[in-house]
Design an enzyme around this catalytic site. Structure first.
Site, PDB file in Angstrom:
ATOM      1  N   ARG B  13       0.839  -1.214   0.000  1.00  0.00           N
ATOM      2  CA  ARG B  13       0.000   0.000   0.000  1.00  0.00           C
ATOM      3  C   ARG B  13       0.869   1.257   0.000  1.00  0.00           C
ATOM      4  O   ARG B  13       0.478   2.282  -0.554  1.00  0.00           O
ATOM      5  CB  ARG B  13      -0.957   0.002   1.185  1.00  0.00           C
ATOM      6  N   GLU B  61     -19.094   4.350   0.231  1.00  0.00           N
ATOM      7  CA  GLU B  61     -18.341   3.813  -0.906  1.00  0.00           C
ATOM      8  C   GLU B  61     -19.139   3.818  -2.198  1.00  0.00           C
ATOM      9  O   GLU B  61     -18.592   4.046  -3.276  1.00  0.00           O
ATOM     10  CB  GLU B  61     -17.866   2.390  -0.589  1.00  0.00           C
ATOM     11  N   PHE B  86     -14.537  -3.220   0.777  1.00  0.00           N
ATOM     12  CA  PHE B  86     -15.505  -2.143   0.516  1.00  0.00           C
ATOM     13  C   PHE B  86     -15.391  -1.608  -0.909  1.00  0.00           C
ATOM     14  O   PHE B  86     -16.273  -0.901  -1.384  1.00  0.00           O
ATOM     15  CB  PHE B  86     -15.306  -1.013   1.526  1.00  0.00           C
ATOM     16  N   ASP B 120      -8.278  -7.880  12.127  1.00  0.00           N
ATOM     17  CA  ASP B 120      -9.668  -7.421  11.952  1.00  0.00           C
ATOM     18  C   ASP B 120     -10.628  -8.564  11.644  1.00  0.00           C
ATOM     19  O   ASP B 120     -11.829  -8.466  11.864  1.00  0.00           O
ATOM     20  CB  ASP B 120      -9.757  -6.376  10.836  1.00  0.00           C
ATOM     21  N   ARG B 170      -1.563  -4.825   3.209  1.00  0.00           N
ATOM     22  CA  ARG B 170      -1.105  -4.174   4.414  1.00  0.00           C
ATOM     23  C   ARG B 170       0.233  -4.690   4.959  1.00  0.00           C
ATOM     24  O   ARG B 170       0.982  -3.901   5.539  1.00  0.00           O
ATOM     25  CB  ARG B 170      -2.194  -4.356   5.483  1.00  0.00           C
TER      26      ARG B 170
END
Lengths: 307, 317
Positions: B13, B61, B86, B120, B170
């Site tokens: 990223r 979004e 998303f 998460d 990530r």
């Protein structure tokens, strides 16, 4: 008569008064009648499509394209279409199922031959059941039909105009049933927060959707209060009164930092007596007898012809 | 086995963040949008240098995708950024109608793809995004493998006219591709020459494939390793050239097997050169919370798993 030459409101130089009316009301009403005949014949020919909302929005669409919008055209008064639409007003149809009125108005404004209206919803046509860009039909800038997306697209186009220093305006039409879509309210928050004063959205308030009245299906309640709370300038107009449409739309261009939401009162099926106010005609085509009966009530003006 | 070294470890990223910052300077039409994830998408430099070309959409979004489509109509090149979950599943119909079918020049840039999002958990760990995006006509789908390749891909997609899905992540991983590379959309990168087995790998699994290649090489098995960074359009020629040489293949990806790179490879082989194929990927299950390393181990997305599948597929030759 070709009506393509009448849109002279495009500001070609500083001396042109873009507020002037160049077409008499009577002429606009004549075009509206021709458009209504187109809609009926188009949907009847393929026994599918959406006449109710199309007829209800006809006067608005005619006023918008033949009076309000500043559109690019060549020396002969023929519209010039390019996707980017720099330095001209743009229109987006969010409730794409009323494609018949969109196509008819585009054709009668000169974007493509009115004879092409006969191909509506047929195989290999540029006039898809719902508006699309894949076939490169002039005048259409985004696919629509899956509801709730047009307001966002119009926001993006208005945002781009601001970034480009382009002072022209963006219009988008939505249905009232469409207000049940969640994405609408995402865009409703976005536009005032981004100060998109170059955006005017119109809701076709005909109180009808496929399954019944909007009130019974999923009541929109007080749309004016909702949009005001979101930060819009909210106005109303009589959508089947061309003069009122023109008056109200002109006013909507005067808010430099605040987007305008116009609640447009219309009658579904307006212009065809037996269709008025009956949600059954949302997505049903008239049969041959019904078509003839409807056309009898919509006499063409002198010099105007069917496709 | 060709030697791959790295001196630095970075997240992909951040490669995107560096790429879009560079685009900000070189291309005035590039617009960055986000849905409340500017920090996660590493947009800080772009925002600092070009605040007027940054559009904060908030947690909305669907609207961001529509606004992006509208921006293209004014000649802009919108980069719509959020987490992969998303950016795809949540807004599939918006992408389908307003971007793909309308063929708009929108770049959907998705971080935190796959299991390596970590703690998460499964609500955020999308493993179906490549499949959803590659099914859409007009859509180009790219899944780069390290910081440098992601940066180069970010710059390349601005030059390309049309909808693009760019997927990155990530975790901090080795930077092993050259800093000065030119990214060619649709052109596979030949990581290693070999003749025993083909390994088609993408995203975070490319480094694992290199490690697997080293293990295999020590055992006298030289793998033909091909990085398929562009999932669509697929470099069918590179796939066929490799398998004609090796006679069998393993695919490796941080994605569901249904709809992933392996599926695409299988189609090519079935149509043009039937050969044994084994897969490394996630088997029809959601992820869960854990560290990225723990998850990659548990779900079998490792060099060791690739080696295991290589042995299996070679036995089928």
């Amino acid at each position: 008569m070709s009506t393509s030459g009448f849109n002279t409101r495009l500001k070609t130089d500083a001396d042109v008064d873009i507020r002037a009316t160049y077409m008499e009301l009577q002429q606009l009403e004549g075009i509206a009648t021709a458009v209504r005949r187109d809609i009926l014949r188009m949907v009847a020919a393929v026994n599918s499509g959406h006449p109710g909302g199309s007829l209800g929005c006809t006067d608005f669409m005619v006023a918008l394209y033949f009076d309000i919008m500043r559109r690019k055209q060549d020396g002969d008064g023929k519209p010039v279409f390019d996707m980017n639409g720099h330095d001209e007003d743009l229109f987006f149809l969010s409730n794409g199922h009323i494609s018949p009125v969109f196509y008819s108005v585009l054709a009668r404004a000169g974007y493509f031959p009115i004879s092409e209206l006969a191909t509506f919803r047929k195989l290999d046509s540029r006039l898809q059941g719902h508006p699309a860009t894949a076939e490169h039909i002039p005048g259409v800038r985004i696919a629509s039909g899956s509801l709730g997306q047009g307001l966002s697209v119009a926001c993006g186009a208005a945002y781009a105009k601001k970034l480009n220093g382009d002072d022209k305006h963006v219009y988008v039409l939505m249905g009232d049933g469409e207000q049940q879509e969640g994405q609408i309210w995402e865009a409703a928050q976005f536009a005032p927060n981004k100060k998109l004063g170059n955006l005017t959205a119109i809701i076709d308030l005909n109180h009808a959707q496929i399954d019944g009245t909007t009130q019974n299906v999923n009541d929109n309640r007080d749309l004016a209060a909702k949009y005001r709370a979101f930060g819009w300038f909210v106005d109303e107009m009589e959508g089947n009164d061309i003069s009122d449409v023109i008056r109200t739309l002109r006013k909507s261009q005067e808010n430099p930092d605040v987007p305008t939401m116009i609640l447009m009162h219309t009658e579904m099926g307006f212009g065809v007596e037996y269709m008025v106010g009956n949600y059954k005609w949302h997505g049903t085509a008239p049969n041959a007898d019904q078509l003839q009966q409807a056309l009898n009530g919509l006499p063409l003006s002198i010099g105007v012809t069917d496709y | 086995m060709k030697k791959y070294d790295y001196t630095d470890k970075k997240d992909t990223r951040s490669g995107f963040g560096a790429g879009i910052a560079e685009l900000g300077r070189s291309n005035p039409n590039v617009i960055a949008l986000t849905a409340d994830l500017a920090g996660s998408l590493k947009l800080e430099t772009f925002i600092k240098e070009y605040p007027e070309r940054f559009v904060q959409c908030g947690i909305a979004e669907a609207n961001m995708i529509g606004v992006s489509a509208g921006l293209t109509i004014g000649g802009k090149i919108p980069f719509a950024t959020t987490f992969a979950n998303f950016a795809t599943g949540r807004v599939y119909d918006q992408i389908r109608q307003s971007v793909a079918y309308s063929n708009k020049n929108v770049k959907i840039c998705a971080s935190h793809a796959g299991l390596t999002l970590g703690e998460d958990g499964a609500t955020h760990q999308i493993l179906e995004d490549l499949g959803m995006m590659k099914m859409l006509p007009n859509m180009t789908v790219i899944n780069p493998c390290d910081y440098n390749q992601t940066k180069a891909a970010t710059i390349a997609i601005a030059e390309y006219e049309g909808p693009v899905y760019l997927r990155f992540g990530r975790p901090v991983i080795p930077v092993f591709t050259p800093a000065d590379q030119k990214f060619e959309i649709g052109k596979a990168w030949h990581v290693n020459e070999g003749d025993a087995v083909s390994i088609f790998c993408t995203g975070h699994l490319v480094w694992e494939a290199i490690k697997a290649g080293e293990i295999l090489s020590e055992q006298g098995i030289e793998a033909d390793i091909v990085n398929i960074h562009t999932i669509k359009p697929l470099d069918e020629e590179a796939i066929l050239a490799s398998v004609r040489k090796t006679g069998c293949a393993v695919s490796a990806e941080e994605h569901m097997l249904n709809g992933g790179l392996g599926d695409s490879v299988a189609q090519v082989l079935a149509r043009h050169f039937p050969a044994p194929l084994e897969y490394v990927g996630v088997h029809d299950t959601f992820g869960e919370s854990g560290t990225p390393d723990q998850l990659m181990q548990k779900y079998g997305l490792t060099a060791d798993k690739i080696v295991e599948q290589v042995k299996k597929v070679m036995a089928r030759k």
